[in-house]
Design a protein around this motif. Sequence first.
Motif, short mmCIF file in Angstrom:
data_model
loop_
_atom_site.label_atom_id
_atom_site.label_comp_id
_atom_site.label_asym_id
_atom_site.label_seq_id
_atom_site.Cartn_x
_atom_site.Cartn_y
_atom_site.Cartn_z
N TRP A 55 0.82 -1.21 0.00
CA TRP A 55 0.00 0.00 0.00
C TRP A 55 0.85 1.27 0.00
N ILE A 59 0.78 4.36 -2.81
CA ILE A 59 0.51 5.79 -2.64
C ILE A 59 1.69 6.64 -3.10
N TRP A 66 4.24 7.70 5.61
CA TRP A 66 3.28 6.79 4.99
C TRP A 66 3.91 6.09 3.80
N GLU A 120 0.74 4.51 9.32
CA GLU A 120 -0.43 4.40 8.47
C GLU A 120 -1.36 5.60 8.70
N PRO A 121 -1.97 6.11 7.63
CA PRO A 121 -2.91 7.23 7.81
C PRO A 121 -4.21 6.77 8.44
N ALA A 153 -6.71 9.11 4.87
CA ALA A 153 -6.67 8.22 3.71
C ALA A 153 -7.67 8.67 2.64
N VAL A 172 -11.26 4.61 -2.24
CA VAL A 172 -10.05 4.65 -1.43
C VAL A 172 -9.43 3.27 -1.25
N PHE A 200 -5.29 1.50 -1.07
CA PHE A 200 -4.65 0.89 0.10
C PHE A 200 -4.74 -0.63 0.17
#
Length: 230
Positions: free
Chosen positions: A3, A7, A43, A49-50, A55, A67, A71
């Motif tokens: 993940w 991002i 992140w 982690e957000p 997120a 979303v 992730f």
Amino acid sequence: MRWNERIRKARKDRKMRREDVVEAMRAYLPDGETVSTRTLASWELGDSEPKISHAIALAKCYRIENVTHLFFDDPAEAALTYEGRELLQKYRELLLESPRYTRRRARPKQVRKLPLYDLPVSAGTGNFLDSGCYEMIDADEDVPYSADFALTISGDSMMPTLKNGQIVWVCQQSTLEPGEIGIFYLNGQAFCKELVQDEKGVVLYSHNPKYSPIRVSEYDELLVFGKVVG
């Protein structure tokens, strides 16, 4: 692809700096919340982690509607090799760019409020326009952006261009060019006419041949309220 790698790749694909991302995220974060470039870097490295609100803001910033796509791995995609995932991503982008394979959602019309004055303006014999009474009505994107207010036409002297009972949109201005249709104040009465200028001076012209032009003399009080723009 993990993940955090996803991002980071989403940011680089959009050629955004971390500073650009955290600034863009402000529009989507709850009031009072911010994200720093150091947090975003954490992140992307997978060190933290957000939370959910962050997120969601990050996905919106990258224009990713779901979303979970940012992730979480799709089970079928997880079975692919790195090269297979790269190809899948390219095919996905090609399909999304093609009108043949995507559903185009209708863009909602933007609506603003403009005043509609309840006293009709004459397209015939003339009505006095001196009223603060109005209601706010919806003016969607089909209404010219230059419009400042609306009036209701009373009479048929501007037929076929303008009809009796028609709402017209007006840009408030104090001058008109010859050939333009406007809202005029003449000796205490309001008219909707076309402005014509000849060697003898100014004429308020009706489009319906049943009505004679109104010639303005030097002793008349003539003001322009605005230009009809729609």
